[in-house]
Design a protein around this motif. Structure first.
Motif, PDB file in Angstrom:
ATOM      1  N   SER A  56       0.863  -1.186   0.000  1.00 19.83           N
ATOM      2  CA  SER A  56       0.000   0.000   0.000  1.00 19.83           C
ATOM      3  C   SER A  56       0.893   1.227   0.000  1.00 19.83           C
ATOM      4  CB  SER A  56      -0.905   0.028   1.236  1.00 19.83           C
ATOM      5  OG  SER A  56      -0.127   0.190   2.407  1.00 19.83           O
ATOM      6  N   CYS A  57       0.278   2.393  -0.164  1.00 19.20           N
ATOM      7  CA  CYS A  57       1.054   3.626   0.001  1.00 19.20           C
ATOM      8  C   CYS A  57       1.394   3.802   1.474  1.00 19.20           C
ATOM      9  CB  CYS A  57       0.261   4.812  -0.527  1.00 19.20           C
ATOM     10  SG  CYS A  57       1.118   6.379  -0.377  1.00 19.20           S
ATOM     11  N   THR A  58       0.485   3.382   2.344  1.00 15.65           N
ATOM     12  CA  THR A  58       0.738   3.452   3.787  1.00 15.65           C
ATOM     13  C   THR A  58       2.040   2.731   4.137  1.00 15.65           C
ATOM     14  OG1 THR A  58      -1.623   3.552   4.223  1.00 15.65           O
ATOM     15  CG2 THR A  58      -0.228   2.853   6.049  1.00 15.65           C
ATOM     16  N   PHE A  83      -3.790  12.766   4.826  1.00 15.87           N
ATOM     17  CA  PHE A  83      -4.326  11.461   5.181  1.00 15.87           C
ATOM     18  C   PHE A  83      -3.539  10.918   6.381  1.00 15.87           C
ATOM     19  CE2 PHE A  83      -5.213   6.927   4.338  1.00 15.87           C
ATOM     20  CZ  PHE A  83      -6.579   7.020   4.193  1.00 15.87           C
ATOM     21  N   SER A  85      -2.177   8.201   7.151  1.00 12.21           N
ATOM     22  CA  SER A  85      -1.037   7.291   6.931  1.00 12.21           C
ATOM     23  C   SER A  85       0.315   7.961   7.134  1.00 12.21           C
ATOM     24  CB  SER A  85      -1.077   6.728   5.506  1.00 12.21           C
ATOM     25  OG  SER A  85      -2.233   5.969   5.326  1.00 12.21           O
ATOM     26  N   ILE A 128       2.352  16.781   0.780  1.00 10.94           N
ATOM     27  CA  ILE A 128       1.395  15.912   0.086  1.00 10.94           C
ATOM     28  C   ILE A 128       0.926  16.662  -1.146  1.00 10.94           C
ATOM     29  CG2 ILE A 128      -1.005  15.118   0.246  1.00 10.94           C
ATOM     30  CD1 ILE A 128      -0.489  14.338   3.071  1.00 10.94           C
ATOM     31  N   ASP A 154       4.524  12.643  -0.406  1.00 13.04           N
ATOM     32  CA  ASP A 154       3.376  11.739  -0.379  1.00 13.04           C
ATOM     33  C   ASP A 154       2.558  12.048  -1.630  1.00 13.04           C
ATOM     34  OD1 ASP A 154       1.048  10.321  -0.039  1.00 13.04           O
ATOM     35  OD2 ASP A 154       0.732  10.884   2.054  1.00 13.04           O
ATOM     36  N   ALA A 156       0.486   9.965  -3.086  1.00 15.36           N
ATOM     37  CA  ALA A 156      -0.459   8.834  -3.121  1.00 15.36           C
ATOM     38  C   ALA A 156      -1.403   8.905  -4.314  1.00 15.36           C
ATOM     39  CB  ALA A 156      -1.261   8.787  -1.819  1.00 15.36           C
ATOM     40  N   SER A 178       0.012   5.408  -4.415  1.00 16.62           N
ATOM     41  CA  SER A 178      -0.995   4.426  -3.991  1.00 16.62           C
ATOM     42  C   SER A 178      -1.741   3.849  -5.183  1.00 16.62           C
ATOM     43  CB  SER A 178      -2.009   5.093  -3.060  1.00 16.62           C
ATOM     44  OG  SER A 178      -3.084   4.209  -2.782  1.00 16.62           O
ATOM     45  N   ASN A 180      -4.581   2.031  -4.276  1.00 17.67           N
ATOM     46  CA  ASN A 180      -5.836   1.710  -3.604  1.00 17.67           C
ATOM     47  C   ASN A 180      -6.994   1.999  -4.550  1.00 17.67           C
ATOM     48  OD1 ASN A 180      -8.230   3.043  -1.875  1.00 17.67           O
ATOM     49  ND2 ASN A 180      -7.265   1.416  -0.698  1.00 17.67           N
ATOM     50  N   LYS A 183      -7.962   5.517  -5.950  1.00 16.13           N
ATOM     51  CA  LYS A 183      -7.059   6.368  -6.743  1.00 16.13           C
ATOM     52  C   LYS A 183      -7.338   6.187  -8.244  1.00 16.13           C
ATOM     53  CE  LYS A 183      -4.974   7.094  -2.724  1.00 16.13           C
ATOM     54  NZ  LYS A 183      -5.603   7.866  -1.689  1.00 16.13           N
ATOM     55  N   GLY A 190      -2.566  -1.454  -2.850  1.00 16.56           N
ATOM     56  CA  GLY A 190      -1.200  -1.530  -3.369  1.00 16.56           C
ATOM     57  C   GLY A 190      -0.572  -0.160  -3.380  1.00 16.56           C
ATOM     58  N   TYR A 322     -10.346  15.678   3.184  1.00 14.47           N
ATOM     59  CA  TYR A 322     -10.069  15.079   4.496  1.00 14.47           C
ATOM     60  C   TYR A 322     -10.623  15.985   5.598  1.00 14.47           C
ATOM     61  CZ  TYR A 322      -5.989  13.558   1.645  1.00 14.47           C
ATOM     62  OH  TYR A 322      -5.135  13.118   0.658  1.00 14.47           O
TER      63      TYR A 322
HETATM   64  C1  LIG Z   1      -4.876   7.408  -0.217  1.00 15.60           C
HETATM   65  C2  LIG Z   1      -3.776   8.095   0.455  1.00 15.60           C
HETATM   66  C3  LIG Z   1      -2.854   7.398   1.251  1.00 15.60           C
HETATM   67  C4  LIG Z   1      -3.007   5.926   1.584  1.00 15.60           C
HETATM   68  O1  LIG Z   1      -2.854   5.079   0.486  1.00 15.60           O
HETATM   69  P1  LIG Z   1      -3.054   3.499   0.703  1.00 15.60           P
HETATM   70  O2  LIG Z   1      -2.498   2.908  -0.556  1.00 15.60           O
HETATM   71  O3  LIG Z   1      -4.520   3.275   0.855  1.00 15.60           O
HETATM   72  O4  LIG Z   1      -2.302   3.088   1.897  1.00 15.60           O
HETATM   73  C5  LIG Z   1      -1.785   8.089   1.797  1.00 15.60           C
HETATM   74  N1  LIG Z   1      -1.622   9.404   1.596  1.00 15.60           N
HETATM   75  C6  LIG Z   1      -2.491  10.119   0.847  1.00 15.60           C
HETATM   76  C7  LIG Z   1      -2.242  11.569   0.628  1.00 15.60           C
HETATM   77  C8  LIG Z   1      -3.609   9.494   0.270  1.00 15.60           C
HETATM   78  O5  LIG Z   1      -4.470  10.210  -0.440  1.00 15.60           O
END
Ligand SMILES: *Cc1c(COP(=O)(O)O)cnc(C)c1O
Length: 380
Positions: A56-58, A83, A85, A128, A154, A156, A178, A180, A183, A190, A322
């Motif tokens: 994941s991006c996390t 986010f 994470s 971000i 970040d 993502a 990311s 996910n 996205k 992933g 968010y």
């Molecule tokens: C969606 C998102 C994440 C998390 O991504 P995952 O792949 O779901 O872990 C992290 N940072 C930002 C800015 C996001 O938008």
């Protein structure tokens, strides 16, 4: 009446075919042929010297702060409009997320407020790229260089967005993206870590494989693998990489679809902006964005909430992410309170994200636009 969801992940090309091949290949875990293909494709496209797929991006962000050796009270500057994470990845190393307010226009970290947040404990700056729109990377990299700080992007939701000719996620030492299902380009769950400074290559390989040199063993460079570093299970299963490859091969097709959806909203809602009822996202000439989302800014929280609820009654799902992290229960637990970051507080009360996904058809978009107009114009 047909419901219009906020997000609906879908297939774009050869996902089923690649998945079937992956299932028949006898290699389900990570680092298989599909993972290699995805990584090479991304390295080529992004002009990034090393990409590792992650679960994941996390988890890519968790890797970043291990690679940066963040520990024991080290401070990391990040936007509060973010986010969880990113903040979690810092806390998990014993670091301290230091929030900064955002810009009114890009909704990204306000680069003019970074320097006042720097202390002797500051180690990293972590911007971000919200909505796929670039943070002011030139200025951020300059501040970091002058103060000897590290930078992680970040990115993502920002894959395929560019800033002054460079892909987001490839400008700082490290980046994270990311896949996910929320996205633009997806495989369920992933992500990937983008390594732009090659001094992190070798350690990234160990950290990603539970702190072992298993990858070396697979390449035949050593006989048995051993535990050599801290790490965790950060690798993406090859079965998911098979699905992802089909999406990676169609990045341009997906981006074109999203551009069309984005422009339809812009064109058909700009009348409301002219009337002062909403404002639309603002982009910049040097940025080439990936159309990750479309949002409206209403004039206040009440107007936003009314619009969201009325759309819901009409079967149209809109969302308000968010919430600023400093106002969340966890943000308060680490010492933040209301009033500290007025721009983020104000924006998050007024922002409404509209349904946006690759398969959103124009007929449905038309309904979203008509409903918004009915609701907003009827009330005034
Ligand atoms: C969606 C998102 C994440 C998390 O991504 P995952 O792949 O779901 O872990 C992290 N940072 C930002 C800015 C996001 O938008």
């Amino acid at each position: 009446m047909k419901k219009i969801p906020f997000n609906l992940p879908g297939m774009i090309g050869r996902e089923a075919e690649y998945l079937k091949q992956a299932c028949l290949s006898g290699h389900f875990a990570g680092n298989g042929q599909y993972s290699k293909k995805c990584e090479e494709l991304l390295e080529d496209k992004l002009k990034c010297q090393k990409v590792f797929l992650t679960s994941s991006c996390t988890t890519a962000l968790e890797m970043v702060f291990i690679l940066f050796d963040v520990k024991d009270g080290d401070e990391v500057i990040m936007p509060t409009y973010a986010f969880p994470s990113l903040a979690n990845a810092i806390l998990l190393r014993g670091g301290k997320p230091v929030f900064v307010d955002i810009r009114q226009d890009t909704l990204n970290i306000d680069e003019n407020k970074i320097e006042e947040a720097i202390t002797s404990r500051t180690k990293v700056i972590a911007p971000i790229h919200y909505a796929g729109v670039p943070s002011e990377m030139e200025r951020i990299m300059k501040i970091a260089k002058a103060r000897n700080l590290l930078v992680i992007e970040d990115a993502a939701g920002a894959l395929d967005s560019r800033y002054k000719g460079r892909f987001l996620g490839t400008i700082a030492e490290l980046g994270a993206i990311s896949f996910n299902e929320t996205k633009n380009y997806v495989c369920g769950e992933g992500g990937a870590i983008l390594i732009n400074d090659k001094k992190y290559n070798e350690r990234a390989e160990l950290v990603r494989e539970k702190g072992t040199n298993r990858a070396k063993c697979f390449r035949g460079e050593i006989e048995n693998y051993e535990w050599v570093d801290v790490g965790s299970s950060f690798v993406l299963a090859d079965i998911l990489a098979a699905f992802l490859l089909a999406q990676m091969e169609e990045i341009d097709v997906i981006s074109a679809k999203r551009k069309k959806i984005f422009e339809y909203y812009c064109q058909n809602l700009k009348g409301l902006e002219e009337k002062g009822m909403v404002s639309l996202p603002h982009f910049f000439p040097e940025a080439l964005v990936n159309y990750h989302m479309f949002y409206l800014l209403l004039n206040n929280r009440q107007e936003r909430d009314v619009l969201r609820n009325k759309l819901k009654e009409a079967g149209i799902m809109a969302a308000c992410h968010y919430g600023p992290l400093h106002l969340s229960p966890m943000g308060r637990k680490i010492g933040y309170t209301r009033g500290m970051f007025p721009v983020a507080e104000n924006i998050s009360e007024r922002l409404l994200r509209l349904p946006f996904y690759n398969g959103l058809v124009e007929r449905d978009q038309e309904r979203v636009v008509e409903q918004i107009k009915n609701i907003l114009l009827k009330r005034s």
